[in-house]
Design a protein around this motif. Structure first.
Motif, short mmCIF file in Angstrom:
data_model
loop_
_atom_site.label_atom_id
_atom_site.label_comp_id
_atom_site.label_asym_id
_atom_site.label_seq_id
_atom_site.Cartn_x
_atom_site.Cartn_y
_atom_site.Cartn_z
N LYS A 371 1.05 -1.24 -0.02
CA LYS A 371 0.10 0.07 -0.05
C LYS A 371 0.91 1.24 -0.03
O LYS A 371 1.55 1.42 0.92
CB LYS A 371 -0.79 -0.05 1.23
CG LYS A 371 -1.99 0.97 1.28
CD LYS A 371 -2.70 1.04 2.30
CE LYS A 371 -3.92 2.03 2.37
NZ LYS A 371 -4.58 1.85 1.02
N GLN A 372 0.93 1.77 -1.13
CA GLN A 372 2.03 2.82 -1.27
C GLN A 372 1.70 3.97 -0.46
O GLN A 372 0.77 4.56 0.02
CB GLN A 372 1.94 3.57 -2.69
CG GLN A 372 2.47 2.47 -3.85
CD GLN A 372 2.72 3.27 -5.13
OE1 GLN A 372 3.72 3.94 -5.35
NE2 GLN A 372 1.79 3.13 -5.93
N ARG A 373 2.89 4.42 0.17
CA ARG A 373 2.60 5.63 1.31
C ARG A 373 3.50 6.67 1.09
O ARG A 373 3.49 8.04 1.44
CB ARG A 373 3.39 5.25 2.69
CG ARG A 373 2.32 3.78 3.24
CD ARG A 373 0.91 4.42 3.44
NE ARG A 373 0.26 3.48 4.34
CZ ARG A 373 -0.99 3.69 4.58
NH1 ARG A 373 -1.71 4.69 3.72
NH2 ARG A 373 -1.68 2.75 5.16
N TYR A 374 4.58 6.64 0.00
CA TYR A 374 5.44 7.68 -0.44
C TYR A 374 6.29 7.46 -1.52
O TYR A 374 6.36 6.25 -1.88
CB TYR A 374 6.68 7.97 0.82
CG TYR A 374 7.13 6.77 1.33
CD1 TYR A 374 8.34 5.99 0.98
CD2 TYR A 374 6.81 6.15 2.44
CE1 TYR A 374 8.78 4.89 1.11
CE2 TYR A 374 7.01 5.06 3.05
CZ TYR A 374 8.39 4.60 2.44
OH TYR A 374 8.86 3.31 3.01
N SER A 375 6.90 8.33 -2.15
CA SER A 375 7.62 8.10 -3.54
C SER A 375 8.90 7.30 -3.04
O SER A 375 9.60 7.57 -2.13
CB SER A 375 8.24 9.69 -4.28
OG SER A 375 7.18 10.33 -4.31
N GLY A 376 9.14 6.26 -3.88
CA GLY A 376 10.27 5.47 -3.69
C GLY A 376 9.91 4.27 -2.73
O GLY A 376 10.73 3.49 -2.50
N ASP A 403 -1.54 -2.79 -3.81
CA ASP A 403 -2.24 -3.54 -3.07
C ASP A 403 -3.49 -4.11 -3.54
O ASP A 403 -4.08 -4.91 -2.69
CB ASP A 403 -2.52 -3.09 -1.58
CG ASP A 403 -3.45 -1.67 -1.45
OD1 ASP A 403 -3.43 -1.17 -2.60
OD2 ASP A 403 -3.93 -1.32 -0.49
N ASP A 404 -4.16 -3.51 -4.48
CA ASP A 404 -5.12 -4.10 -5.30
C ASP A 404 -4.71 -5.61 -6.03
O ASP A 404 -5.68 -6.11 -6.49
CB ASP A 404 -5.86 -3.30 -6.21
CG ASP A 404 -5.09 -2.83 -7.36
OD1 ASP A 404 -3.74 -2.67 -7.15
OD2 ASP A 404 -5.60 -2.54 -8.48
N ILE A 405 -3.60 -5.90 -6.09
CA ILE A 405 -3.04 -7.06 -6.74
C ILE A 405 -2.69 -8.09 -5.83
O ILE A 405 -1.89 -7.88 -4.81
CB ILE A 405 -1.75 -6.60 -7.73
CG1 ILE A 405 -2.09 -5.59 -8.65
CG2 ILE A 405 -1.20 -7.84 -8.39
CD1 ILE A 405 -3.20 -5.87 -9.66
N CYS A 462 3.80 -0.68 -9.88
CA CYS A 462 2.81 0.02 -9.21
C CYS A 462 2.47 1.50 -9.71
O CYS A 462 3.21 1.81 -10.69
CB CYS A 462 3.39 0.56 -7.57
SG CYS A 462 3.83 -0.65 -6.35
N ARG A 463 1.31 1.83 -9.61
CA ARG A 463 0.82 3.10 -10.29
C ARG A 463 1.76 4.23 -9.77
O ARG A 463 2.21 4.20 -8.63
CB ARG A 463 -0.59 3.84 -9.79
CG ARG A 463 -1.61 2.58 -10.31
CD ARG A 463 -2.72 3.20 -9.65
NE ARG A 463 -4.01 2.17 -9.97
CZ ARG A 463 -4.43 1.04 -9.26
NH1 ARG A 463 -3.72 0.75 -8.01
NH2 ARG A 463 -5.37 0.29 -9.38
#
Length: 494
Positions: A371-376, A403-405, A462-463
């Motif tokens: 679940k992306q939280r920040y760039s990188g 996290d949708d995958i 990731c997007r």
């Protein structure tokens, strides 16, 4: 995996425990599941290898027990394809309905999140000493040891086995899995890849010019085998980890020749010494990559000093085949859990799932959902997954997805890679990484120099974080709609 699903798994798994003590009790449980088949009269020269190859590629195929093998002592048996169907859940002590991702998550939550150990306990005797063979009576060729693959250089008694060794300096016990070849009636050869704990022990004895004591359990408890197959911490005895998983100490007897601990209820055990500089040609052997990767080379020789076995012993066979197959199945469950733990321990937040894919032998292709939280964030997760202890050996590709995958679904993982990554911008490379001579991509010239390194690709699928909200919407039903569709029309798929 969302929080509600995780809580459900943790609560359900806490109500289940491992319900067998040894291989025979495990077989009783498998028979209750209707997943045990007995085959009589199959030859070790061809039939056993053929049948095993056939079933190991099908995760729903039964466990096979070969009995009355021509030319072998009556009552001596060999068991193959232990990890499949519902029995893989039973083996680890979890509900039978769990998916493979749920099984790996439950293994992590209940066993690996806080690694608990219970020291093994020495007892005076055990079933393994029902038969003690020494001296001129030693002859491993009497046992049902197959030729597993058409082009193998010999019979391999050690495929579902584990070796027990002791560090000569630090005095800690290691339990690891290494292939073991029959040279003749009282000598064996075994290959240990550089960097593995057993190889570190071996190299220390070699440097001291001293014989290395070795115990090989060729018929043992499936749980202990699974632990021995996994990347456990340096200096920690896998027998003690198995005890921690069960909640009780593994009972061991002391080897009559080496003094090493031997599981008291093992089916069959070989004990002996590896003398410094005593080597013979070993191989070739069809390996987990799907190739004869290490060809023929000189490897250490084990001089057998004793064989112990129960009445009517059972050898556990687990030969590697071209993946996906049995070894990839069990390694995927345990290694995925360990990698997820090690990524989180490195400080990477919000890892939602990890899967070491079976098609890559549970090593060469890793899927990581975050679940992306920040760039990188995606690159950080990918690089740690590639280089953590459980993910570093013989890796190739790491694909990081949103996290949708579902990271365990190969089609979903590749779809995300194809639609959310750019070949120029999304791939990082790591060079000179830890690999193995079994890697068919390493050239003969590099292997001759002892350079068994490879490279890694970290793919950010990731997007893009800074414009993820503007990314095109996915043409899929919501989870709620998908659930209602299955409830209403699921019968169409049966």
């Amino acid at each position: 995996m969302n929080d509600d699903a995780g809580n459900r798994l943790r609560k359900a798994a806490q109500q289940h425990r491992i319900g067998y003590e040894d291989l025979r009790e495990w077989m009783v449980e498998v028979e209750k599941l209707g997943e045990l088949r007995s085959i009589k009269g199959a030859s070790w020269q061809e039939d056993i290898g053929m049948a095993t190859e056939l079933v190991q590629h099908d995760e729903n195929a039964p466990c096979l027990v070969f009995d009355e093998v021509p030319g072998c002592t009556k009552g001596f048996r060999i068991l193959t394809n232990f990890f499949g169907g519902k029995r893989k859940n039973m083996t680890l002590g979890f509900p039978l309905e769990y998916s493979k991702l749920e099984l790996s998550q439950a293994f992590l939550d209940n066993y690996m999140q806080e690694l608990k150990t219970i020291p093994h306990e020495f007892v005076e005797t055990g079933p393994v000493f029902e038969n003690v063979i020494t001296g001129d009576d030693i002859d491993v060729t009497k046992f049902p040891v197959p030729l597993w693959h058409d082009q193998d250089g010999g019979r391999y008694i050690g495929t579902g086995s584990y070796n027990i060794t002791i560090d000569p300096d630090e005095k800690w016990i290691n339990v690891g899995t290494y292939r073991v070849m029959v040279h003749d009636k009282n000598t064996l050869g075994f290959y240990m890849s550089p960097g593995k704990h057993g190889r570190i022990h071996r190299d220390k004895y070699q440097a001291r010019n001293e014989p290395m004591p070795v115990v090989i359990v060729v018929g043992g408890d499936p749980l202990q085998f699974l632990v021995a197959c996994s990347e456990m911490p340096y200096g920690v005895c896998e027998l003690d980890i198995a005890g921690g998983l069960r909640g009780k100490a593994v009972k061991v007897v002391r080897g009559k020749v080496t003094g090493l601990p031997i599981p008291a209820n093992a089916e069959m055990v070989i004990e002996g010494f590896v003398q410094p500089n005593n080597r013979r040609l070993e191989g070739p052997f069809g390996e987990w990559t799907g190739y004869y990767g290490s060809d023929i080379r000189e490897e250490p020789v084990l001089d057998i000093k004793a064989i112990y076995h129960r009445n009517n012993p059972i050898i556990m066979g687990c030969p590697p085949q071209r993946p996906p197959e049995e070894q990839a199945r069990y390694r995927a469950i345990t290694r995925s859990a360990l990698i997820r733990k090690q990524i989180s321990n490195a400080g990477v937040p919000d890892v939602t799932s990890v899967w070491a894919h079976e098609v890559g032998g549970a090593r060469m292709l890793l899927g990581v959902s975050i679940k992306q939280r920040y760039s990188g964030h995606a690159k950080q997760a990918g690089h740690v997954a590639a280089m953590c202890h459980a993910g570093a050996y013989a890796g190739k590709y790491v694909i990081v997805v949103d996290d949708d995958i579902d990271a365990s679904n190969l089609e979903d993982l590749i779809w995300a890679m194809l639609t959310r990554s750019d070949p120029v911008e999304s791939i990082d490379f790591i060079t000179n990484a830890w690999s193995t001579p079994l890697d068919p991509c390493i050239s003969p010239e590099k292997k001759d120099k002892g350079d068994n390194t490879n490279s890694r690709a970290i793919i950010d699928a990731c997007r893009p974080f800074h414009w993820r909200d503007k990314y095109p919407k996915v043409n899929m039903p919501t989870p709620e709609t998908a659930r209602r569709a299955m409830e209403k029309f699921g019968y169409l798929l049966k």
